[in-house]
Scaffold this motif. Structure first.
Motif, short mmCIF file in Angstrom:
data_model
loop_
_atom_site.label_atom_id
_atom_site.label_comp_id
_atom_site.label_asym_id
_atom_site.label_seq_id
_atom_site.Cartn_x
_atom_site.Cartn_y
_atom_site.Cartn_z
N MET A 80 -10.46 42.86 -8.86
CA MET A 80 -11.69 43.11 -8.11
C MET A 80 -12.72 42.00 -8.35
N ALA A 81 -12.75 41.46 -9.57
CA ALA A 81 -13.70 40.37 -9.86
C ALA A 81 -13.40 39.17 -8.98
N ARG A 82 -12.12 38.88 -8.79
CA ARG A 82 -11.75 37.75 -7.93
C ARG A 82 -12.05 38.05 -6.47
N LYS A 83 -11.80 39.29 -6.04
CA LYS A 83 -12.06 39.66 -4.65
C LYS A 83 -13.55 39.60 -4.34
N GLN A 84 -14.39 40.00 -5.30
CA GLN A 84 -15.84 39.97 -5.11
C GLN A 84 -16.44 38.62 -5.50
N ASN A 85 -15.57 37.72 -5.98
CA ASN A 85 -15.99 36.38 -6.37
C ASN A 85 -17.12 36.42 -7.41
N ILE A 86 -16.94 37.30 -8.42
CA ILE A 86 -17.97 37.42 -9.45
C ILE A 86 -17.38 37.21 -10.85
N SER A 87 -16.18 36.67 -10.92
CA SER A 87 -15.57 36.40 -12.23
C SER A 87 -16.38 35.32 -12.94
N SER A 88 -16.80 35.61 -14.17
CA SER A 88 -17.62 34.67 -14.92
C SER A 88 -17.25 34.76 -16.40
N ALA A 89 -17.77 33.78 -17.16
CA ALA A 89 -17.50 33.78 -18.60
C ALA A 89 -18.04 35.06 -19.25
N LYS A 90 -19.22 35.50 -18.82
CA LYS A 90 -19.83 36.71 -19.39
C LYS A 90 -18.97 37.93 -19.11
N LEU A 91 -18.47 38.04 -17.89
CA LEU A 91 -17.62 39.17 -17.51
C LEU A 91 -16.30 39.14 -18.28
N ARG A 92 -15.74 37.94 -18.44
CA ARG A 92 -14.46 37.81 -19.15
C ARG A 92 -14.62 38.15 -20.63
N ARG A 93 -15.76 37.77 -21.21
CA ARG A 93 -16.03 38.11 -22.61
C ARG A 93 -16.18 39.62 -22.77
N MET A 94 -16.88 40.23 -21.83
CA MET A 94 -17.06 41.68 -21.84
C MET A 94 -15.71 42.38 -21.74
N ASP A 95 -14.88 41.89 -20.87
CA ASP A 95 -13.54 42.44 -20.67
C ASP A 95 -12.71 42.31 -21.95
N SER A 96 -12.76 41.14 -22.57
CA SER A 96 -11.98 40.87 -23.77
C SER A 96 -12.39 41.77 -24.94
N GLN A 97 -13.69 41.93 -25.16
CA GLN A 97 -14.16 42.78 -26.26
C GLN A 97 -13.86 44.24 -26.01
N THR A 98 -13.94 44.66 -24.75
CA THR A 98 -13.60 46.04 -24.41
C THR A 98 -12.12 46.31 -24.64
N ASP A 99 -11.28 45.34 -24.32
CA ASP A 99 -9.85 45.47 -24.59
C ASP A 99 -9.59 45.72 -26.07
N MET A 100 -10.26 44.95 -26.92
CA MET A 100 -10.07 45.10 -28.36
C MET A 100 -10.48 46.49 -28.82
N ILE A 101 -11.65 46.97 -28.35
CA ILE A 101 -12.13 48.29 -28.74
C ILE A 101 -11.18 49.38 -28.24
N PHE A 102 -10.71 49.22 -27.02
CA PHE A 102 -9.81 50.21 -26.43
C PHE A 102 -8.52 50.33 -27.22
N TRP A 103 -7.88 49.20 -27.53
CA TRP A 103 -6.60 49.24 -28.24
C TRP A 103 -6.78 49.67 -29.69
N LEU A 104 -7.92 49.33 -30.30
CA LEU A 104 -8.19 49.82 -31.65
C LEU A 104 -8.33 51.34 -31.66
N SER A 105 -8.94 51.89 -30.62
CA SER A 105 -9.08 53.35 -30.55
C SER A 105 -7.72 54.02 -30.43
N ILE A 106 -6.81 53.39 -29.68
CA ILE A 106 -5.45 53.92 -29.56
C ILE A 106 -4.76 53.88 -30.93
N GLY A 107 -4.95 52.76 -31.64
CA GLY A 107 -4.36 52.61 -32.96
C GLY A 107 -4.89 53.64 -33.95
#
Length: 199
Positions: free
Chosen positions: A50-77
């Motif tokens: 969706m970020a690519r479709k809306q043409n809003i992919s940015s470093a800030k968004l990617r960093r947010m995505d990356s940190q959320t991934d870490m929190i999400f998988w840690l919660s599963i662990g």
């Protein structure tokens, strides 16, 4: 409406829900937790699309995505540890090894670039798939076996790749497919990033 951020926030909110279910409901919540894990993975795939479709992919968004991934998988662990502590303690050495390498990835990036790592590398994507299978086995069936072993092996390989990417990169950037591509960047050689790596 910023759909990518909404999807990232959805995945972020899943983390405490998963932990609450594991702690207060216990093993009877395992099907719900596994379902939420798959929904989290789907949201991770869709936010990049969706970020690519809306043409809003940015470093800030990617960093947010990356940190959320870490929190999400840690919660599963942590949920797995809450539900099946013996299963985790029996494999504590390799689990701590992976966690140590994850910490090393962040420390090296923070020391070198004053920013956290945000590579979204291809091998990390493969590791995510093996994690999904492993946690399905761990939480759903209280079984480690081959799925867990494959996740550990892929985790070790992907973390080595991420560390090498950070060490090789001349300056901080996001979405680097591999250590080889980081080498190309260091040499000033252009390459085309594959869009499916940006999910």
């Amino acid at each position: 409406m910023n759909i990518p951020i909404s999807l990232i926030l959805f995945r972020f909110m899943l983390a405490p829900i998963i932990l609450v279910l594991a702690y207060f409901v216990g093993e009877s919540s395992k099907i719900i937790i596994v379902t939420l894990m798959y929904l989290g993975l789907i949201s991770d795939i869709l936010d990049g699309i969706m970020a690519r479709k809306q043409n809003i992919s940015s470093a800030k968004l990617r960093r947010m995505d990356s940190q959320t991934d870490m929190i999400f998988w840690l919660s599963i662990g942590f949920a797995t540890w809450i539900l099946y502590p013996k299963l985790i303690s029996d494999n504590s050495v390799v689990i701590w090894t992976i966690l140590g390498m994850e910490i090393a990835c962040y420390l090296i990036s923070l020391i070198k670039f004053k920013k956290e790592t945000c590579t979204h590398a291809f091998l990390s994507k493969l590791w995510g798939i093996t994690l999904l299978v492993a946690f399905t086995s761990l939480i759903g069936f209280n079984h480690a076996g081959i799925p867990f072993a494959l996740a550990i092996i892929m985790g070790l390989i992907s973390h080595i790749d991420r560390i090498l990417i950070t060490l090789i990169l001349p300056k901080w950037t996001h979405d680097i497919p591999s250590a080889y591509h980081a080498y190309l960047m260091r040499k000033g050689i252009d390459f085309k990033k594959n869009e499916y790596l940006n999910g």
